[in-house]
Design a protein around this motif. Structure first.
Motif, PDB file in Angstrom:
ATOM      1  N   GLY A 114       4.828  16.024   8.913  1.00  0.00           N
ATOM      2  CA  GLY A 114       4.406  14.821   9.549  1.00  0.00           C
ATOM      3  C   GLY A 114       3.729  13.807   8.443  1.00  0.00           C
ATOM      4  O   GLY A 114       3.247  12.792   8.855  1.00  0.00           O
ATOM      5  N   SER A 115       3.599  14.257   7.307  1.00  0.00           N
ATOM      6  CA  SER A 115       2.780  13.807   6.190  1.00  0.00           C
ATOM      7  C   SER A 115       3.622  12.724   5.593  1.00  0.00           C
ATOM      8  O   SER A 115       4.577  13.049   4.596  1.00  0.00           O
ATOM      9  N   VAL A 116       3.280  11.227   5.878  1.00  0.00           N
ATOM     10  CA  VAL A 116       4.118  10.273   5.095  1.00  0.00           C
ATOM     11  C   VAL A 116       3.859  10.240   3.682  1.00  0.00           C
ATOM     12  O   VAL A 116       4.788  10.349   2.712  1.00  0.00           O
ATOM     13  N   LYS A 117       2.709  10.395   3.317  1.00  0.00           N
ATOM     14  CA  LYS A 117       2.115  10.726   1.854  1.00  0.00           C
ATOM     15  C   LYS A 117       3.076  11.527   1.042  1.00  0.00           C
ATOM     16  O   LYS A 117       3.522  11.141  -0.026  1.00  0.00           O
ATOM     17  N   ALA A 118       3.054  12.767   1.596  1.00  0.00           N
ATOM     18  CA  ALA A 118       3.736  13.915   1.192  1.00  0.00           C
ATOM     19  C   ALA A 118       5.420  13.742   1.105  1.00  0.00           C
ATOM     20  O   ALA A 118       6.012  13.866  -0.322  1.00  0.00           O
ATOM     21  N   LEU A 119       5.741  13.084   1.882  1.00  0.00           N
ATOM     22  CA  LEU A 119       7.019  12.558   1.674  1.00  0.00           C
ATOM     23  C   LEU A 119       7.587  11.695   0.499  1.00  0.00           C
ATOM     24  O   LEU A 119       8.420  11.599  -0.217  1.00  0.00           O
ATOM     25  N   VAL A 120       6.522  10.472   0.630  1.00  0.00           N
ATOM     26  CA  VAL A 120       6.803   9.310  -0.399  1.00  0.00           C
ATOM     27  C   VAL A 120       6.604  10.031  -1.838  1.00  0.00           C
ATOM     28  O   VAL A 120       7.248   9.646  -2.595  1.00  0.00           O
ATOM     29  N   LEU A 121       5.550  10.843  -1.885  1.00  0.00           N
ATOM     30  CA  LEU A 121       5.306  11.597  -3.280  1.00  0.00           C
ATOM     31  C   LEU A 121       6.607  12.414  -3.802  1.00  0.00           C
ATOM     32  O   LEU A 121       6.879  12.214  -4.814  1.00  0.00           O
ATOM     33  N   GLN A 122       7.197  13.040  -2.846  1.00  0.00           N
ATOM     34  CA  GLN A 122       8.290  13.564  -3.059  1.00  0.00           C
ATOM     35  C   GLN A 122       9.514  12.906  -3.433  1.00  0.00           C
ATOM     36  O   GLN A 122      10.214  13.142  -4.440  1.00  0.00           O
ATOM     37  N   ALA A 123       9.843  11.838  -2.786  1.00  0.00           N
ATOM     38  CA  ALA A 123      10.625  10.987  -2.889  1.00  0.00           C
ATOM     39  C   ALA A 123      10.627  10.253  -4.373  1.00  0.00           C
ATOM     40  O   ALA A 123      11.629  10.179  -4.980  1.00  0.00           O
ATOM     41  N   LEU A 124       9.431   9.788  -4.821  1.00  0.00           N
ATOM     42  CA  LEU A 124       9.187   9.269  -5.955  1.00  0.00           C
ATOM     43  C   LEU A 124       9.136  10.211  -7.153  1.00  0.00           C
ATOM     44  O   LEU A 124       9.686   9.837  -8.152  1.00  0.00           O
ATOM     45  N   ALA A 125       9.018  11.538  -6.963  1.00  0.00           N
ATOM     46  CA  ALA A 125       9.308  12.554  -7.831  1.00  0.00           C
ATOM     47  C   ALA A 125      10.724  12.929  -8.170  1.00  0.00           C
ATOM     48  O   ALA A 125      10.719  13.478  -9.398  1.00  0.00           O
ATOM     49  N   THR A 126      11.478  12.729  -7.258  1.00  0.00           N
ATOM     50  CA  THR A 126      12.870  13.085  -7.455  1.00  0.00           C
ATOM     51  C   THR A 126      13.614  12.086  -8.434  1.00  0.00           C
ATOM     52  O   THR A 126      14.660  12.882  -9.100  1.00  0.00           O
ATOM     53  N   ARG A 127      13.307  10.913  -8.700  1.00  0.00           N
ATOM     54  CA  ARG A 127      13.908  10.208  -9.765  1.00  0.00           C
ATOM     55  C   ARG A 127      13.088   9.067 -10.125  1.00  0.00           C
ATOM     56  O   ARG A 127      12.082   8.812  -9.355  1.00  0.00           O
ATOM     57  N   LYS A 128      13.152   8.466 -11.257  1.00  0.00           N
ATOM     58  CA  LYS A 128      12.515   7.291 -11.914  1.00  0.00           C
ATOM     59  C   LYS A 128      12.993   6.244 -11.236  1.00  0.00           C
ATOM     60  O   LYS A 128      14.051   5.817 -10.819  1.00  0.00           O
ATOM     61  N   SER A 129      12.030   5.370 -10.476  1.00  0.00           N
ATOM     62  CA  SER A 129      12.101   4.128  -9.896  1.00  0.00           C
ATOM     63  C   SER A 129      12.080   2.976 -10.842  1.00  0.00           C
ATOM     64  O   SER A 129      11.575   3.067 -11.905  1.00  0.00           O
ATOM     65  N   SER A 130      12.874   2.112 -10.381  1.00  0.00           N
ATOM     66  CA  SER A 130      12.995   0.811 -11.271  1.00  0.00           C
ATOM     67  C   SER A 130      11.878   0.110 -11.062  1.00  0.00           C
ATOM     68  O   SER A 130      10.982   0.227 -10.026  1.00  0.00           O
ATOM     69  N   PRO A 131      11.377  -1.011 -11.768  1.00  0.00           N
ATOM     70  CA  PRO A 131      10.066  -1.765 -11.708  1.00  0.00           C
ATOM     71  C   PRO A 131      10.391  -2.413 -10.384  1.00  0.00           C
ATOM     72  O   PRO A 131       9.471  -2.854  -9.783  1.00  0.00           O
ATOM     73  N   GLU A 132      11.863  -3.084  -9.910  1.00  0.00           N
ATOM     74  CA  GLU A 132      11.761  -3.727  -8.871  1.00  0.00           C
ATOM     75  C   GLU A 132      11.533  -2.748  -7.765  1.00  0.00           C
ATOM     76  O   GLU A 132      11.069  -3.375  -6.506  1.00  0.00           O
TER      77      GLU A 132
END
Length: 138
Positions: free
Chosen positions: A103-121
């Motif tokens: 149920g942790s949104v923070k954990a989900l978002v951090l893992q999503a961001l860690a899977t690949r480099k996000s564009s500046p946009e």
């Protein structure tokens, strides 16, 4: 002419998670609108050979699961996605959030961001979204 879309309301009460094959069919319906089995099969065949009976069986299962509705007022029968792409994505995300991240949104978002480099946009869009939530607006 009134279209009669049929679904199995007993199983439709709780939307079931679509399988990978079912998601492929939903993608076709979301992008192209209501279609016959043959039309769906033709689109799927462009990326991977798929048999007519396989598509038909998946659509029958999807009707029972409440993922699609079937218009029986015409021949051939026409299928349409019961829920929008966004509704389905939210349902899948909620399920993943609870099953994999406690149920942790923070954990989900951090893992999503860690899977690949996000564009500046993408990062800017996420920052704006977070600002809106912190400000109390949605």
């Amino acid at each position: 002419m009134t279209k009669l879309f049929v679904n199995n309301s007993c199983m439709a009460l709780k939307q079931r998670r679509p399988t990978e094959g079912e998601l492929g069919i939903l993608q076709v319906l979301w992008e192209s609108g209501p279609r016959s089995v043959r039309d769906i099969q033709n689109v799927l065949n462009q990326s991977r050979p798929t048999g007519y009976t396989t598509v038909l069986k998946l659509l029958q299962i999807m009707t029972e699961k409440g993922l699609v509705d079937r218009d029986e007022s015409q021949r051939p029968q026409i299928y349409r996605a019961r829920h929008s792409r966004e509704q389905t994505q939210r349902q899948l995300l909620r399920d993943l959030l609870h099953r994999a991240f406690g149920g942790s949104v923070k954990a989900l978002v951090l893992q999503a961001l860690a899977t690949r480099k996000s564009s500046p946009e993408e990062l800017e869009a996420m920052e704006k979204l977070l600002d809106r939530y912190e400000g109390g607006t949605k």
